[in-house]
Motif scaffolding. Structure first.
Motif, short mmCIF file in Angstrom:
data_model
loop_
_atom_site.label_atom_id
_atom_site.label_comp_id
_atom_site.label_asym_id
_atom_site.label_seq_id
_atom_site.Cartn_x
_atom_site.Cartn_y
_atom_site.Cartn_z
N ALA A 141 -13.71 -1.18 -68.40
CA ALA A 141 -14.67 -0.53 -69.29
C ALA A 141 -16.06 -0.47 -68.65
O ALA A 141 -16.74 0.56 -68.71
N LEU A 142 -16.47 -1.54 -67.99
CA LEU A 142 -17.77 -1.58 -67.31
C LEU A 142 -17.78 -0.63 -66.12
O LEU A 142 -18.80 0.02 -65.84
N TYR A 143 -16.66 -0.55 -65.42
CA TYR A 143 -16.54 0.40 -64.30
C TYR A 143 -16.71 1.83 -64.80
O TYR A 143 -17.48 2.61 -64.22
N LEU A 144 -16.02 2.18 -65.86
CA LEU A 144 -16.08 3.53 -66.40
C LEU A 144 -17.47 3.84 -66.97
O LEU A 144 -17.96 4.97 -66.83
N PHE A 145 -18.10 2.84 -67.58
CA PHE A 145 -19.45 3.04 -68.12
C PHE A 145 -20.43 3.39 -66.99
O PHE A 145 -21.23 4.32 -67.10
N ASN A 146 -20.36 2.63 -65.90
CA ASN A 146 -21.22 2.91 -64.75
C ASN A 146 -20.88 4.27 -64.13
O ASN A 146 -21.77 5.00 -63.68
N ARG B 25 -21.83 -0.81 -57.79
CA ARG B 25 -21.61 -1.66 -58.97
C ARG B 25 -20.31 -1.26 -59.66
O ARG B 25 -19.52 -2.13 -60.06
N ALA B 26 -20.09 0.04 -59.81
CA ALA B 26 -18.85 0.53 -60.44
C ALA B 26 -17.64 0.08 -59.63
O ALA B 26 -16.62 -0.34 -60.19
#
Length: 209
Positions: free
Chosen positions: A75-80, A102-103
């Motif tokens: 989820a954090l990867y996709l958000f970035n 970061r992603a």
């Protein structure tokens, strides 16, 4: 599939200096496809968070920890990734290289957790082989590790192959490995084909995942 396929094409054309213009066209096509994929992923971070919440209720401790972490990191990867896309289309500004790295780190962490879950299942299968049974329910024979992966546990094998291929992509992006672009394209194509196979045949979809 076309995005990673174009990476293979560009790599195959690299050895001939006369192909410079064609390489530029192929790379532009690949970049455009990558941007298009980001559009179709809008909303996916929410799905990943919901999946993480479901996995947090699993009874098996390793499943619970590994899969919850995997979904949250994804989820954090996709958000970035969404932030990078917004900057690309002119909505706001950010350090694209910083957010790309970061992603990639979040993607790598998600894949490490997913692979841990696969390896856990493989070790369980290795030390506790499946038993084949007849129609009466009686044990006929023990199914070997490899035959089990190629047969009744094909879902586990496919998930491991997909995650393993995906794993190499952020590893390369972060500089932890040194695969050429053609090899990255091959990993991407294999991962995409396995993903398509799983979508078309739910019987080979690993669960929980």
């Amino acid at each position: 599939l076309f995005q990673y396929g174009s990476k293979i094409c560009a790599w195959m054309l690299e050895n001939n200096p006369n192909n410079a213009k064609m390489i530029q066209i192929v790379n532009t096509f690949s970049t455009s496809l990558a941007m298009a994929r980001k559009i179709f992923r809008i909303g996916k971070p929410i799905d990943e968070i919901l999946n993480a919440m479901k996995c947090s209720n699993l009874s098996d401790l390793l499943y619970k920890v590994a899969l919850t972490i995997s979904h949250l990191c994804r989820a954090l990867y996709l958000f970035n990734d969404h932030l990078i896309w917004l900057a690309h289309v002119g909505v706001g500004s950010l350090d694209k290289k910083k957010y790309t790295m970061r992603a990639a780190r979040f993607w790598l962490a998600a894949l490490v957790a997913a692979l841990l879950r696969d390896i856990y299942d493989m070790l369980t299968l290795f030390f506790n082989p499946l038993k084949s049974r007849n129609k009466s329910g009686d044990t006929v024979k023990t199914v070997g590790f490899i035959p089990a992966l190629l047969g009744p546990r094909k879902d586990l094998l496919l998930d491991f192959v997909k995650n393993g291929c995906d794993f190499c992509i952020p590893m390369n992006r972060l500089g932890y490995s040194n695969f050429h672009s053609g090899m990255i394209g091959v990993f991407g194509v294999i991962s995409t084909l396995v993903g398509i196979m799983v979508q078309l045949n739910k019987d080979v979809k690993l669960s929980p995942s």
